[in-house]
Design a protein around this motif. Structure first.
Motif, PDB file in Angstrom:
ATOM      1  N   ASP A  81       0.833  -1.205   0.000  1.00  0.00           N
ATOM      2  CA  ASP A  81       0.000   0.000   0.000  1.00  0.00           C
ATOM      3  C   ASP A  81       0.872   1.261   0.000  1.00  0.00           C
ATOM      4  O   ASP A  81       0.548   2.243  -0.680  1.00  0.00           O
ATOM      5  N   LEU A  82       1.971   1.234   0.733  1.00  0.00           N
ATOM      6  CA  LEU A  82       2.892   2.368   0.723  1.00  0.00           C
ATOM      7  C   LEU A  82       3.507   2.524  -0.662  1.00  0.00           C
ATOM      8  O   LEU A  82       3.630   3.636  -1.176  1.00  0.00           O
ATOM      9  N   GLY A  83       3.892   1.409  -1.278  1.00  0.00           N
ATOM     10  CA  GLY A  83       4.449   1.459  -2.629  1.00  0.00           C
ATOM     11  C   GLY A  83       3.476   2.062  -3.625  1.00  0.00           C
ATOM     12  O   GLY A  83       3.865   2.863  -4.488  1.00  0.00           O
ATOM     13  N   VAL A  84       2.205   1.714  -3.512  1.00  0.00           N
ATOM     14  CA  VAL A  84       1.179   2.283  -4.389  1.00  0.00           C
ATOM     15  C   VAL A  84       1.091   3.798  -4.168  1.00  0.00           C
ATOM     16  O   VAL A  84       0.999   4.578  -5.122  1.00  0.00           O
ATOM     17  N   ALA A  85       1.143   4.220  -2.913  1.00  0.00           N
ATOM     18  CA  ALA A  85       1.108   5.654  -2.611  1.00  0.00           C
ATOM     19  C   ALA A  85       2.313   6.376  -3.219  1.00  0.00           C
ATOM     20  O   ALA A  85       2.190   7.505  -3.707  1.00  0.00           O
ATOM     21  N   LEU A  86       3.460   5.720  -3.224  1.00  0.00           N
ATOM     22  CA  LEU A  86       4.675   6.329  -3.774  1.00  0.00           C
ATOM     23  C   LEU A  86       4.651   6.418  -5.297  1.00  0.00           C
ATOM     24  O   LEU A  86       5.430   7.181  -5.885  1.00  0.00           O
ATOM     25  N   LEU A  87       3.777   5.663  -5.952  1.00  0.00           N
ATOM     26  CA  LEU A  87       3.663   5.743  -7.412  1.00  0.00           C
ATOM     27  C   LEU A  87       3.291   7.153  -7.859  1.00  0.00           C
ATOM     28  O   LEU A  87       3.719   7.597  -8.928  1.00  0.00           O
ATOM     29  N   GLY A  88       2.522   7.863  -7.047  1.00  0.00           N
ATOM     30  CA  GLY A  88       2.189   9.250  -7.363  1.00  0.00           C
ATOM     31  C   GLY A  88       3.425  10.135  -7.397  1.00  0.00           C
ATOM     32  O   GLY A  88       3.562  11.009  -8.257  1.00  0.00           O
ATOM     33  N   VAL A  89       4.344   9.903  -6.489  1.00  0.00           N
ATOM     34  CA  VAL A  89       5.597  10.655  -6.466  1.00  0.00           C
ATOM     35  C   VAL A  89       6.420  10.313  -7.707  1.00  0.00           C
ATOM     36  O   VAL A  89       7.020  11.191  -8.338  1.00  0.00           O
ATOM     37  N   GLU A  90       6.431   9.038  -8.086  1.00  0.00           N
ATOM     38  CA  GLU A  90       7.158   8.625  -9.287  1.00  0.00           C
ATOM     39  C   GLU A  90       6.588   9.307 -10.528  1.00  0.00           C
ATOM     40  O   GLU A  90       7.343   9.770 -11.389  1.00  0.00           O
ATOM     41  N   SER A  91       5.266   9.384 -10.626  1.00  0.00           N
ATOM     42  CA  SER A  91       4.627  10.058 -11.762  1.00  0.00           C
ATOM     43  C   SER A  91       5.000  11.533 -11.795  1.00  0.00           C
ATOM     44  O   SER A  91       5.312  12.094 -12.852  1.00  0.00           O
ATOM     45  N   TRP A  92       4.969  12.157 -10.628  1.00  0.00           N
ATOM     46  CA  TRP A  92       5.356  13.558 -10.539  1.00  0.00           C
ATOM     47  C   TRP A  92       6.806  13.744 -10.991  1.00  0.00           C
ATOM     48  O   TRP A  92       7.118  14.663 -11.748  1.00  0.00           O
ATOM     49  N   ALA A  93       7.696  12.878 -10.532  1.00  0.00           N
ATOM     50  CA  ALA A  93       9.124  12.983 -10.883  1.00  0.00           C
ATOM     51  C   ALA A  93       9.324  12.835 -12.386  1.00  0.00           C
ATOM     52  O   ALA A  93      10.114  13.565 -12.992  1.00  0.00           O
ATOM     53  N   GLU A  94       8.613  11.881 -12.989  1.00  0.00           N
ATOM     54  CA  GLU A  94       8.730  11.692 -14.442  1.00  0.00           C
ATOM     55  C   GLU A  94       8.287  12.942 -15.197  1.00  0.00           C
ATOM     56  O   GLU A  94       8.874  13.314 -16.202  1.00  0.00           O
ATOM     57  N   LYS A  95       7.267  13.598 -14.705  1.00  0.00           N
ATOM     58  CA  LYS A  95       6.725  14.770 -15.379  1.00  0.00           C
ATOM     59  C   LYS A  95       7.566  16.025 -15.149  1.00  0.00           C
ATOM     60  O   LYS A  95       7.800  16.808 -16.072  1.00  0.00           O
ATOM     61  N   TRP A  96       8.047  16.216 -13.929  1.00  0.00           N
ATOM     62  CA  TRP A  96       8.636  17.496 -13.569  1.00  0.00           C
ATOM     63  C   TRP A  96      10.143  17.509 -13.354  1.00  0.00           C
ATOM     64  O   TRP A  96      10.739  18.592 -13.268  1.00  0.00           O
ATOM     65  N   LEU A  97      10.772  16.375 -13.224  1.00  0.00           N
ATOM     66  CA  LEU A  97      12.235  16.400 -12.956  1.00  0.00           C
ATOM     67  C   LEU A  97      13.022  15.935 -14.157  1.00  0.00           C
ATOM     68  O   LEU A  97      12.582  15.200 -14.973  1.00  0.00           O
TER      69      LEU A  97
END
Length: 97
Positions: A81-97
Protein backbone atom coordinates in the motif's frame (compact mmCIF):
# COMPACT_ATOMS: atom_id res chain seq x y z
CA UNK A 1 -3.18 12.78 12.81
CA UNK A 2 -0.09 14.96 12.40
CA UNK A 3 1.93 12.49 14.44
CA UNK A 4 1.10 9.64 12.02
CA UNK A 5 2.01 11.78 9.02
CA UNK A 6 5.28 12.77 10.67
CA UNK A 7 6.14 9.10 11.30
CA UNK A 8 5.33 8.22 7.68
CA UNK A 9 7.59 10.98 6.35
CA UNK A 10 10.30 9.94 8.79
CA UNK A 11 10.24 6.41 7.33
CA UNK A 12 10.14 7.27 3.64
CA UNK A 13 12.38 10.29 4.05
CA UNK A 14 15.40 8.19 4.89
CA UNK A 15 17.83 7.74 2.04
CA UNK A 16 17.20 4.61 -0.06
CA UNK A 17 13.86 3.69 1.54
CA UNK A 18 11.68 4.59 -1.45
CA UNK A 19 14.01 2.87 -3.93
CA UNK A 20 14.04 -0.30 -1.84
CA UNK A 21 10.24 -0.29 -1.64
CA UNK A 22 10.04 0.38 -5.39
CA UNK A 23 12.37 -2.54 -6.12
CA UNK A 24 10.07 -4.92 -4.23
CA UNK A 25 6.78 -3.78 -5.79
CA UNK A 26 6.57 -6.39 -8.54
CA UNK A 27 7.95 -9.47 -6.82
CA UNK A 28 10.05 -10.69 -3.88
CA UNK A 29 13.81 -10.30 -4.26
CA UNK A 30 16.95 -11.66 -2.71
CA UNK A 31 19.38 -9.30 -1.01
CA UNK A 32 21.84 -9.56 -3.92
CA UNK A 33 19.11 -8.68 -6.43
CA UNK A 34 18.29 -5.51 -4.55
CA UNK A 35 22.00 -4.64 -4.47
CA UNK A 36 22.13 -5.07 -8.25
CA UNK A 37 19.07 -2.88 -8.80
CA UNK A 38 20.44 -0.09 -6.57
CA UNK A 39 24.20 -0.20 -7.25
CA UNK A 40 25.11 2.93 -5.21
CA UNK A 41 23.54 1.42 -2.07
CA UNK A 42 26.16 -0.28 0.12
CA UNK A 43 25.48 -3.70 1.58
CA UNK A 44 25.84 -2.32 5.08
CA UNK A 45 23.27 0.40 4.43
CA UNK A 46 20.90 -2.06 2.72
CA UNK A 47 21.11 -4.35 5.74
CA UNK A 48 20.31 -1.42 8.04
CA UNK A 49 17.40 -0.21 5.90
CA UNK A 50 15.92 -3.70 5.50
CA UNK A 51 15.96 -4.14 9.28
CA UNK A 52 14.18 -0.82 9.71
CA UNK A 53 11.56 -1.77 7.10
CA UNK A 54 11.05 -5.14 8.80
CA UNK A 55 10.64 -3.42 12.19
CA UNK A 56 7.99 -1.11 10.67
CA UNK A 57 6.08 -4.05 9.20
CA UNK A 58 6.69 -2.91 5.62
CA UNK A 59 9.02 -5.73 4.52
CA UNK A 60 8.91 -9.41 5.33
CA UNK A 61 12.07 -11.52 5.34
CA UNK A 62 11.47 -15.10 4.27
CA UNK A 63 14.15 -17.77 4.82
CA UNK A 64 14.29 -20.27 1.97
CA UNK A 65 15.67 -23.55 3.28
CA UNK A 66 16.81 -24.94 -0.08
CA UNK A 67 20.51 -25.50 -0.48
CA UNK A 68 22.08 -23.01 -0.14
CA UNK A 69 19.88 -21.37 2.48
CA UNK A 70 18.99 -17.83 1.45
CA UNK A 71 16.74 -14.94 2.35
CA UNK A 72 14.10 -13.37 0.17
CA UNK A 73 12.39 -10.07 0.89
CA UNK A 74 8.85 -9.08 -0.01
CA UNK A 75 6.48 -6.27 0.81
CA UNK A 76 3.77 -6.87 3.34
CA UNK A 77 0.27 -5.64 2.54
CA UNK A 78 1.16 -2.49 4.47
CA UNK A 79 4.34 -2.12 2.40
CA UNK A 80 2.55 -2.69 -0.90
CA UNK A 81 0.00 0.00 0.00
CA UNK A 82 2.89 2.37 0.72
CA UNK A 83 4.45 1.46 -2.63
CA UNK A 84 1.18 2.28 -4.39
CA UNK A 85 1.11 5.65 -2.61
CA UNK A 86 4.68 6.33 -3.77
CA UNK A 87 3.66 5.74 -7.41
CA UNK A 88 2.19 9.25 -7.36
CA UNK A 89 5.60 10.65 -6.47
CA UNK A 90 7.16 8.63 -9.29
CA UNK A 91 4.63 10.06 -11.76
CA UNK A 92 5.36 13.56 -10.54
CA UNK A 93 9.12 12.98 -10.88
CA UNK A 94 8.73 11.69 -14.44
CA UNK A 95 6.73 14.77 -15.38
CA UNK A 96 8.64 17.50 -13.57
CA UNK A 97 12.23 16.40 -12.96
Amino acid sequence: MCNKIEVAYHIIGKKWMCLIIHSLMEEPKRFSEICTLIPDLSKRMLTERMKELEDCGIVLRNIITDRPVRSEYSLTRKGHDLGVALLGVESWAEKWL
